[in-house]
Enzyme design. Structure first.
Site, PDB file in Angstrom:
ATOM      1  N   ASP A   1       0.821  -1.217   0.000  1.00 15.42           N
ATOM      2  CA  ASP A   1       0.000   0.000   0.000  1.00 15.42           C
ATOM      3  C   ASP A   1       0.850   1.260   0.000  1.00 15.42           C
ATOM      4  O   ASP A   1       2.075   1.197   0.140  1.00 15.42           O
ATOM      5  CB  ASP A   1      -0.962  -0.004   1.208  1.00 15.42           C
ATOM      6  CG  ASP A   1      -0.272  -0.446   2.502  1.00 15.42           C
ATOM      7  OD1 ASP A   1       0.970  -0.313   2.595  1.00 15.42           O
ATOM      8  OD2 ASP A   1      -0.971  -0.920   3.412  1.00 15.42           O
TER       9      ASP A   1
ATOM     10  N   ASN B   1      -6.727  -2.766  14.575  1.00 15.90           N
ATOM     11  CA  ASN B   1      -8.125  -3.075  14.256  1.00 15.90           C
ATOM     12  C   ASN B   1      -8.246  -4.319  13.372  1.00 15.90           C
ATOM     13  O   ASN B   1      -9.324  -4.621  12.873  1.00 15.90           O
ATOM     14  CB  ASN B   1      -8.789  -1.866  13.577  1.00 15.90           C
ATOM     15  CG  ASN B   1      -8.137  -1.528  12.230  1.00 15.90           C
ATOM     16  OD1 ASN B   1      -7.213  -2.209  11.792  1.00 15.90           O
ATOM     17  ND2 ASN B   1      -8.619  -0.485  11.578  1.00 15.90           N
TER      18      ASN B   1
ATOM     19  N   GLU C   1      -9.461  -2.186   5.719  1.00 11.00           N
ATOM     20  CA  GLU C   1      -9.954  -1.894   7.059  1.00 11.00           C
ATOM     21  C   GLU C   1     -11.164  -2.773   7.387  1.00 11.00           C
ATOM     22  O   GLU C   1     -11.808  -3.316   6.485  1.00 11.00           O
ATOM     23  CB  GLU C   1     -10.354  -0.406   7.134  1.00 11.00           C
ATOM     24  CG  GLU C   1      -9.222   0.582   6.793  1.00 11.00           C
ATOM     25  CD  GLU C   1      -8.213   0.780   7.925  1.00 11.00           C
ATOM     26  OE1 GLU C   1      -8.010  -0.145   8.731  1.00 11.00           O
ATOM     27  OE2 GLU C   1      -7.611   1.863   7.984  1.00 11.00           O
TER      28      GLU C   1
END
Ligand code: PGA
Length: 265
Positions: free
Chosen positions: A85, A154, A161
């Site tokens: 990324d 997370n 995400e």
């Protein structure tokens, strides 16, 4: 510092829901172990395609891989790399870009030809175009023989995400979670803001890698590691998808393994 340990030195891992889990006594030992897996991969297949990651966790892996390279144990001269990324809006020469991170921690210190190191280009005005270009390159040269992953607090992998929508196009633009932007603010200076958007390989692309090694270190990661390995498979914890991969290894230090259920038998 010590060069990468021989990966075979380390006790065999145990399997948790299909994922091989190896717990090392310290973060440094875990980092060296992962570097040794990469060195071994390069010995087995010198023209390997390596999937690389950024963030705090892999820094020690790259340090150990550079040491292995200097010791003549890791030749990257024929390898090719793809990163997961990049931040949207940060060109490769921006000091906070992942391109700069990779040069600082790995590329400038090993014999990887620069033209065989690939990241999505965060400096292209139309990020969707940069994603398509990157994905075409990955489809041409990939998939990765060995993919390195970290895990977000997370549960994200790359910048996929929690609750991500499937992205059939592969590499795509995502809006970062507020928690991710806060976690990454430590890499940015006072007065600088963490970009709101990023370009990321999709979870589907990541899962195409022939082998995956996820590294997590430190007590802060213990809960999400347990969730990813022992909880149900679902997009609410993207790293849980590793349970579906045929050759996934999770390397932990004792702290990051602290909330896993005790070994049975
Ligand atoms: P960290 O990030 O290594 O900086 O904790 C991991 C990740 O977000 O994948």
């Amino acid at each position: 510092m010590r060069a990468a340990a021989n990966a075979a030195d380390v006790a065999e891992g145990r399997f948790v829901q299909g994922v091989c889990v190896k717990v090392l006594p310290s973060a440094a030992a875990a980092e060296r172990h992962v570097a040794a897996l990469f060195a071994e991969q390069l010995r087995r297949k010198p023209d390997s395609v390596l999937g690389l990651a950024t963030g705090g966790t892999p820094v020690g892996v790259y340090r150990a891989l550079v040491a292995a390279h200097r010791a003549g144990e890791a030749d990257l001269g024929r390898a090719r790399t793809f990163n997961l990324d990049e931040y949207a809006g940060l060109a490769p020469d921006h000091p906070q870009s992942y391109a700069a991170y990779m040069r600082q921690h790995l590329f400038d210190h090993v014999n990887l030809p620069p033209e065989r190191t690939h990241l999505p280009d965060g400096g292209v005005a139309d990020a969707a175009v940069a994603c398509r270009l990157y994905d075409a390159l990955y489809r041409h040269y990939g998939p990765a023989d060995l993919q390195l992953l970290g895990i977000g607090l997370n549960g994200h992998i790359g910048f996929n995400e929690p609750g991500f929508a499937p992205a059939p196009g592969g590499t795509h633009v995502v809006r970062l979670d507020e928690s991710t932007r806060q976690a990454n603010a430590r890499f940015f200076g006072a007065g600088e803001t963490v970009p709101e958007y990023a370009l990321t390989m999709s979870a589907g692309r990541i899962m195409q890698a022939r082998s995956i090694v996820l590294l997590a270190t430190g007590a802060a990661k213990a809960a999400i590691v347990a969730r990813a390995l022992e909880g149900p498979i679902g997009t609410d914890c993207p790293a849980s998808l590793l349970q579906l991969h045929p050759d996934a290894t999770v390397v932990l230090d004792r702290e990051a393994a602290g909330e896993l259920a005790p070994e049975r038998g």
